[in-house]
Each structure stands twice: as structure tokens, then as C-alpha cells.
Design a protein around this motif. Sequence first.
Motif, PDB file in Angstrom:
ATOM      1  N   THR A  43      66.046 130.562  54.996  1.00 38.74           N
ATOM      2  CA  THR A  43      64.674 130.420  54.508  1.00 38.74           C
ATOM      3  C   THR A  43      64.558 130.626  53.005  1.00 38.74           C
ATOM      4  O   THR A  43      63.566 130.211  52.406  1.00 38.74           O
ATOM      5  N   ALA A  44      65.557 131.244  52.384  1.00 42.20           N
ATOM      6  CA  ALA A  44      65.553 131.340  50.920  1.00 42.20           C
ATOM      7  C   ALA A  44      65.811 129.948  50.355  1.00 42.20           C
ATOM      8  O   ALA A  44      66.787 129.290  50.745  1.00 42.20           O
ATOM      9  N   PRO A  45      64.986 129.449  49.455  1.00 41.08           N
ATOM     10  CA  PRO A  45      65.169 128.078  48.958  1.00 41.08           C
ATOM     11  C   PRO A  45      66.427 127.949  48.115  1.00 41.08           C
ATOM     12  O   PRO A  45      66.831 128.876  47.416  1.00 41.08           O
ATOM     13  N   LEU A  46      67.045 126.789  48.214  1.00 40.62           N
ATOM     14  CA  LEU A  46      68.176 126.503  47.335  1.00 40.62           C
ATOM     15  C   LEU A  46      67.678 126.332  45.910  1.00 40.62           C
ATOM     16  O   LEU A  46      66.638 125.701  45.686  1.00 40.62           O
ATOM     17  N   PRO A  47      68.393 126.857  44.930  1.00 43.38           N
ATOM     18  CA  PRO A  47      67.963 126.702  43.539  1.00 43.38           C
ATOM     19  C   PRO A  47      68.346 125.336  42.981  1.00 43.38           C
ATOM     20  O   PRO A  47      69.217 124.645  43.503  1.00 43.38           O
ATOM     21  N   GLY A  48      67.675 124.953  41.933  1.00 42.68           N
ATOM     22  CA  GLY A  48      68.067 123.765  41.183  1.00 42.68           C
ATOM     23  C   GLY A  48      67.641 122.457  41.813  1.00 42.68           C
ATOM     24  O   GLY A  48      66.808 122.391  42.719  1.00 42.68           O
ATOM     25  N   VAL A  49      68.245 121.382  41.317  1.00 39.35           N
ATOM     26  CA  VAL A  49      67.905 120.027  41.736  1.00 39.35           C
ATOM     27  C   VAL A  49      68.147 119.834  43.228  1.00 39.35           C
ATOM     28  O   VAL A  49      67.351 119.201  43.930  1.00 39.35           O
ATOM     29  N   ALA A  86      73.981 130.600  40.879  1.00 38.03           N
ATOM     30  CA  ALA A  86      72.996 130.621  41.956  1.00 38.03           C
ATOM     31  C   ALA A  86      73.128 129.427  42.883  1.00 38.03           C
ATOM     32  O   ALA A  86      72.930 129.538  44.100  1.00 38.03           O
ATOM     33  N   GLN A  87      73.475 128.275  42.330  1.00 35.70           N
ATOM     34  CA  GLN A  87      73.614 127.080  43.161  1.00 35.70           C
ATOM     35  C   GLN A  87      74.788 127.215  44.127  1.00 35.70           C
ATOM     36  O   GLN A  87      74.681 126.876  45.311  1.00 35.70           O
TER      37      GLN A  87
END
Length: 396
Positions: A318-324, A126-127
Motif C-alpha cells: 500500500t505504500a506508493p512506489l516513488p518516482g515515474v 527509494a525506487q
Amino acid sequence: MSPRIRRALGALTLVSVVLVSACSSTSKSAAPPSTNSVTSSTTPVAAGATTVVATKRTTVWVCRPGMANDPCTGDMKTTVLHGDGSASTTLPVGQAPTPTPPIDCFYVYPTVSEQKTPNADLTVDAQVHGVTVQQAARFSSVCRVFAPVYPQLTLSAITGASGVQAAAAEKAYAGVASAWDDYLAHDNHGRGVVLIGHSQGAGMLTQLIHDKIDSNPALRRRLVSALLLGGNVVVPTGKDVGGVFVNVPACRAAGQLHCVIAYSTFDETPPAGALFGRATGRFTNVFGGRKVANPQILCTNPAALGGGEAALHSYFATAPLPGVLGTLAKAQFGNKAPTATTPWVELDGLYRAQCVSQGGATVLMVKPVGTAQPLKPEPDATWGLHLVDVNLALGD
């Protein structure tokens, strides 16, 4: 240790700080395959004036022409936020994916892997998917986007007690170099190509240009430009070439070809210990082999290549990036990142930028306009606006 490994380690020392930050806070083209992993027999292929030996194809691709569900050719519908506070929804002219673009883009993504091994595997997690969409997808309006998966150094590789290992660094760079050779042998067919990389990706591509392109006239002619963002490209002070690259200069005019755009964004004078923009300390001459008198970090403003201040055209998915990485990117906007009901949002002139040399650093200084949301360094002032280097000027 071989000179090649030393050069890769030097480049990846620069890259390693990116990992720490994330943890701390119309030519004929071959018919592409329908899957993201390809295998073929060994065949010598003539590519323009350069002969490339095409070995067995094992590259895994995040984006590649002809892939099913290629994330770099998705919906580009955009909400435009204007400086006066108004908004409009549109697909700007020239932003739809071009059916037959005349050139290619070869993109290498920044540090995103949260895997626990020194090198990431070749999973399109996903990242990797998310950051490739954020940084590379909109280039499909002007080029065919090729984005390989590579065994990048992971967060664990940098934060572990043993530090970066030579074998892991060499493996990461070798993965990018192999994907480039694969692309040249099977997909390029003499077409012009733009290299695009951010952070670890910029370090990898700087190494690639140094090793394979800078001294090769045939490949230099195919290099439309190189966007080496969020990395330290060294030049002699006041010069546009002669540092890490002997022959590939900075881009200083809109029509210029075979050149480099490079910058790191800050919102204030970089403090002592800033990790980008400085030509002194551990990041000088990271590729080895050449001593540069009076070194300086290259800065080119993509909104005003000839110099001066200009408004930026910023694009964010606009979809948020996953993870840290996603958490830190939101914090860059004070947790007030722009949102919309469309897949993309454009900030039309809400930020202005100019290359400046201050406090011994040369950076792209970014300032909000009017009531635009002020940006904040993350995870601290030494990083500047590193996490949004690409998207702040993506429309430029």
C-alpha cells in the motif's frame, strides 16, 4: 564486438523499452553479514557438483538474510478485498516470513533508476527499495530472498540521443552475473533457488540462464524455477523448450521443478507494434546464436499451469512506489489503486487470467470480475498491463 556483448545488447534492447515506457508517461547456510555490502578474501568453494571460485565480495544487497532492516522481511499484514465487496484484515497462513526456509530466491528488479548516468550506481535509492518490496518481499514466506543492487541501464541511457552503448549494456549484465557468482560461492551451499525478475530484471536473468545454467546440469538441478515476467522468452510454436533455452522448459504442473514461468499481461488483444508477447520483429532471438523456426513467446499462467482460465490472487504494497514508475502504476488503475491501513492489500479473485494467442501475440489475458476496477494499459496499448505483471499474480 564480442558475442557476449552482442547477446547482452540484444537482451537489453528488450529491456530498453521498459525504460522508455517509464520515462514516457533446510541446508547449512553461512552466517550472513549484518550489512548490505560484503568483502572477503579469494577462496575456492565447492558448491554441490559445481566448483565456484569465490572472489572478493563487493556485492551490495537490497535484501539479504541477516541484514539489518532487511526490507524483504517486513510487516506482511494484509487487508483482503473480496469479490463481494467485503474486506477482512489478516496475515494469511503461510505469508509470514519463514525462519528457516528450505530454498532461496534470487531477485533482479526492473528498470527504476532515474539517475542521469548511463548505468545506475549501487545506491539503494527509494525506487530500488520500493519496487523490491512490491515484487520480492512476499517471497520471504517460502525462501531466503537475495536481491542484489546492479548497475542497470537508467532512463537516461535509453532516452539520450546516442542510445544504448555496448559498454553500458555489458556493465549492467556483468553486475548481475557477478552478484550471482558471489551468491553461489558464499551463500548457496547447494540449496535450491528460484530466480525472479521483471522487465529489465527478466532480461538479465534470461541472459544469466542462457550463459550459466541451461548447459550446466548441476546448476539446472538447483534451479527450482525461474519467474521471468514481463519479458519475451522465445520457444518454437507449440513447444515448451528449444528456443532461448535448450534444456530449461516451461512449468506446466504445480509439482514441476527446473522450469520457467513467463508471461506478459494484457487486457485486450495486443495491437500492432505491441512490445511484449510477439515473436516477430526486433525482440525475436534477442540473445543470438540460435535460429528458431516458427518462434512463439512463452506464456504460462501461474494460477493454472496446466492451462485454462483461473482467478488471480493479487498483492500490492500500500505504500506508493516513488518516482515515474509509481505515477504510471497508479494510472494503470485509473488512479484508483486499492488502498488499506495495512502494509499490504490482497485482491482475492477480482481478476481472472488465461494464456491466449491472438493477433500474432501470446500473452496472459487479464479481465476484471464483476465490479472490480478495470485496468488500463500504460503508457499506451502497446505496453499492456506491464507495470503490474508481477503483482497481479503474486499470490499464485
